[in-house]
Design a protein around this motif. Sequence first.
Motif, mmCIF file in Angstrom:
data_model
loop_
_atom_site.group_PDB
_atom_site.id
_atom_site.type_symbol
_atom_site.label_atom_id
_atom_site.label_comp_id
_atom_site.label_asym_id
_atom_site.label_seq_id
_atom_site.Cartn_x
_atom_site.Cartn_y
_atom_site.Cartn_z
ATOM 1 N N ALA A 60 0.817 -1.219 0.000
ATOM 2 C CA ALA A 60 0.000 0.000 0.000
ATOM 3 C C ALA A 60 0.848 1.265 0.000
ATOM 4 C CB ALA A 60 -0.934 0.011 1.199
ATOM 5 N N SER A 61 2.122 1.204 0.527
ATOM 6 C CA SER A 61 2.970 2.397 0.603
ATOM 7 C C SER A 61 3.684 2.613 -0.721
ATOM 8 C CB SER A 61 4.001 2.252 1.736
ATOM 9 O OG SER A 61 4.885 1.180 1.425
ATOM 10 N N ALA A 62 4.237 3.827 -0.893
ATOM 11 C CA ALA A 62 4.950 4.180 -2.134
ATOM 12 C C ALA A 62 6.197 3.320 -2.271
ATOM 13 C CB ALA A 62 5.298 5.669 -2.139
ATOM 14 N N TYR A 63 6.921 3.089 -1.138
ATOM 15 C CA TYR A 63 8.137 2.279 -1.194
ATOM 16 C C TYR A 63 7.811 0.865 -1.661
ATOM 17 C CZ TYR A 63 12.194 -0.359 0.354
ATOM 18 O OH TYR A 63 13.268 -1.210 0.380
ATOM 19 N N ASP A 64 6.773 0.296 -1.082
ATOM 20 C CA ASP A 64 6.366 -1.067 -1.485
ATOM 21 C C ASP A 64 5.985 -1.115 -2.962
ATOM 22 O OD1 ASP A 64 6.796 -2.012 1.036
ATOM 23 O OD2 ASP A 64 4.701 -1.772 1.682
ATOM 24 N N TRP A 65 5.401 -0.012 -3.406
ATOM 25 C CA TRP A 65 4.959 0.000 -4.810
ATOM 26 C C TRP A 65 6.158 0.023 -5.747
ATOM 27 C CZ3 TRP A 65 0.383 -1.526 -5.775
ATOM 28 C CH2 TRP A 65 -0.140 -1.423 -7.058
ATOM 29 N N GLN A 66 7.237 0.691 -5.347
ATOM 30 C CA GLN A 66 8.453 0.686 -6.164
ATOM 31 C C GLN A 66 9.025 -0.724 -6.248
ATOM 32 O OE1 GLN A 66 9.708 3.106 -7.964
ATOM 33 N NE2 GLN A 66 8.140 4.603 -7.319
ATOM 34 N N ASP A 91 -4.555 7.050 -11.062
ATOM 35 C CA ASP A 91 -3.334 7.711 -10.583
ATOM 36 C C ASP A 91 -2.149 7.120 -11.347
ATOM 37 O OD1 ASP A 91 -1.193 8.774 -9.286
ATOM 38 O OD2 ASP A 91 -1.918 8.302 -7.263
ATOM 39 N N PRO A 92 -1.437 7.933 -12.162
ATOM 40 C CA PRO A 92 -0.325 7.401 -12.975
ATOM 41 C C PRO A 92 0.740 6.704 -12.127
ATOM 42 C CG PRO A 92 -0.878 9.632 -13.663
ATOM 43 C CD PRO A 92 -1.659 9.374 -12.414
ATOM 44 N N PHE A 93 0.872 7.081 -10.842
ATOM 45 C CA PHE A 93 1.901 6.460 -10.005
ATOM 46 C C PHE A 93 1.663 4.952 -9.858
ATOM 47 C CE2 PHE A 93 3.387 5.056 -5.841
ATOM 48 C CZ PHE A 93 4.730 5.376 -5.954
ATOM 49 N N TYR A 94 0.406 4.593 -9.844
ATOM 50 C CA TYR A 94 0.075 3.175 -9.649
ATOM 51 C C TYR A 94 -0.105 2.395 -10.973
ATOM 52 C CZ TYR A 94 -0.662 4.330 -4.781
ATOM 53 O OH TYR A 94 -0.484 4.742 -3.492
ATOM 54 N N HIS A 95 0.250 3.033 -12.052
ATOM 55 C CA HIS A 95 0.136 2.360 -13.353
ATOM 56 C C HIS A 95 1.405 1.552 -13.604
ATOM 57 C CE1 HIS A 95 -1.826 1.995 -17.296
ATOM 58 N NE2 HIS A 95 -0.587 1.891 -17.751
ATOM 59 N N LEU A 96 1.253 0.206 -13.740
ATOM 60 C CA LEU A 96 2.410 -0.668 -13.940
ATOM 61 C C LEU A 96 2.224 -1.510 -15.204
ATOM 62 C CD1 LEU A 96 2.967 -2.056 -10.317
ATOM 63 C CD2 LEU A 96 4.074 -0.092 -11.416
ATOM 64 N N GLY A 97 3.357 -1.992 -15.728
ATOM 65 C CA GLY A 97 3.329 -2.903 -16.880
ATOM 66 C C GLY A 97 3.974 -2.292 -18.094
ATOM 67 N N GLY A 98 4.313 -3.153 -19.046
ATOM 68 C CA GLY A 98 4.964 -2.716 -20.265
ATOM 69 C C GLY A 98 3.984 -2.144 -21.260
ATOM 70 N N ALA A 135 -9.733 -0.384 -3.223
ATOM 71 C CA ALA A 135 -8.732 0.520 -2.630
ATOM 72 C C ALA A 135 -8.312 -0.002 -1.260
ATOM 73 C CB ALA A 135 -9.308 1.924 -2.519
ATOM 74 N N SER A 136 -7.062 0.295 -0.889
ATOM 75 C CA SER A 136 -6.535 -0.145 0.415
ATOM 76 C C SER A 136 -5.590 0.926 0.936
ATOM 77 C CB SER A 136 -5.798 -1.480 0.255
ATOM 78 O OG SER A 136 -5.222 -1.863 1.491
ATOM 79 N N GLY A 137 -5.922 1.566 2.052
ATOM 80 C CA GLY A 137 -5.087 2.626 2.623
ATOM 81 C C GLY A 137 -4.982 3.793 1.664
ATOM 82 N N ASN A 138 -3.717 4.193 1.391
ATOM 83 C CA ASN A 138 -3.487 5.308 0.461
ATOM 84 C C ASN A 138 -3.614 4.876 -0.998
ATOM 85 O OD1 ASN A 138 -2.960 7.061 2.604
ATOM 86 N ND2 ASN A 138 -0.784 6.493 2.653
#
Length: 460
Positions: A60-66, A91-98, A135-138
């Motif tokens: 859920a945290s930004a560090y974990d997401w990295q 939210d573009p920050f949470y957009h992952l994948g090629g 959604a979970s936390g932030n």
Amino acid sequence: MFRKSISARLALMFTVATVSMALAYAVCLRVTLQESLEKQMHNELQFRYSLVEPMIVSRASAYDWQLLKAKFVNLSTSEGGRVQYWIISDDPFYHLGGPVPQAVNLRALEDGFSKVDLPDAKKCPLFLMTSTLPASGNRPALRYVVAIDSTPYMGTLEEFTRVLLFITFFGVIMVALLGYWISRAGMKPIKALSAQSHQLVPGKQKQRLCIDSLPEELHALAEAFNGVLVRQEKAWEQLESFNADVAHELKTPLTNLIGQTQLALSRDRSVEQLQNMLGSNLEELERMSSIINDMLFLSHAQTGKFAAQMAQVSLRNESQKAAEYLEPSLTERHLSVRINGDATAYVDRRLFTRSLANLLSNGSRYAREGSTIDINIVQSERFISVSVLNEGAEIESYHLERLFERFYRVDGSRTQSSSNHGLGLSIVKAIAQVHGGDVFVNSRDGVNTFGFTLAVAEKR
């Protein structure tokens, strides 16, 4: 070829049946394999989803997401690009994948399994599994997509299809060849039967096909053919007998004519003697003409050429006319006629009258003088029976079967040949057969019965 050869036709039918069954079987196998491969891809997508989904939910945290981004890169690399993972978020920050293939619109996908055809015809469809994570936390709500390239599976399906087509084609060719060979082998009894038929010598009596070794399917055919041979022999015997009878019937008047003419020419004769000789010759010529006319009548009646004036008539009325026609000969022997019953039938009036007149003439000739001749008309569901009964000497049983044959007489010496040449009853039989019926005769207790039947029909 197929029209003339039974073996070729059977081989063709075997081939068509095999092609139909093989195609149906091949289509079922291919569809079954395709469904199995798609199910396997769904299972693989489910497995990949279950591996990654806990990691997404637990971060859920930004560090974990990295750290999760690095994990996604490692997963795609380890799969050789065959499996791809995407996380979609506002939210573009949470957009992952090629990069996403051009034909795939991730936001338009519904939750669950889906399939997308790629624009490149050389590439196989892309199978996807989509799930919405709350959604979970932030972290906001996310859409998680797993995609798998179906190329290996579709390659297996195509290879299986090629092998299946080859096996089917080879199997059809083998069935066609084996079917033709089996058909040829199965036709050997027919060829043997044909060879037997060719060995039959025309005119030789008592020839029959050997049916003991024939298969059941040909047994009835051979029996029918042997039956034809029996009937043919009987027909030849009747023809020979007929020719002999014709020769005998015509020989007597011809001999009389020749003898009387030679005698008249042997010396001078008076006009009166010559007139008597010519009158006697005329009687013989009239007798010969009567025989020939009756023979021609029989020939035409048996082909139905004379049954051209069919009409609904009362058989009782026609019987009365026939009795009136023969009244002089009946009166001469003090005979009376009694008509019993009536029926309406669709017949040729002239032929019916002639057949009944022949029976009455026959009955009056042999009836006890002063007796009564009965004409019985009886109608059943299918036939109308017309019979003539007269009192007279009983006829031996061995004569009954032949009385309706041409020129046959109970009196073998032909003492009455001058007035009766033996064709009257044959004409009755021919007329009955023209009207779909037959003749019958019996003699018992001093009563002789001659008759014929007519088929009941509105129109023929």
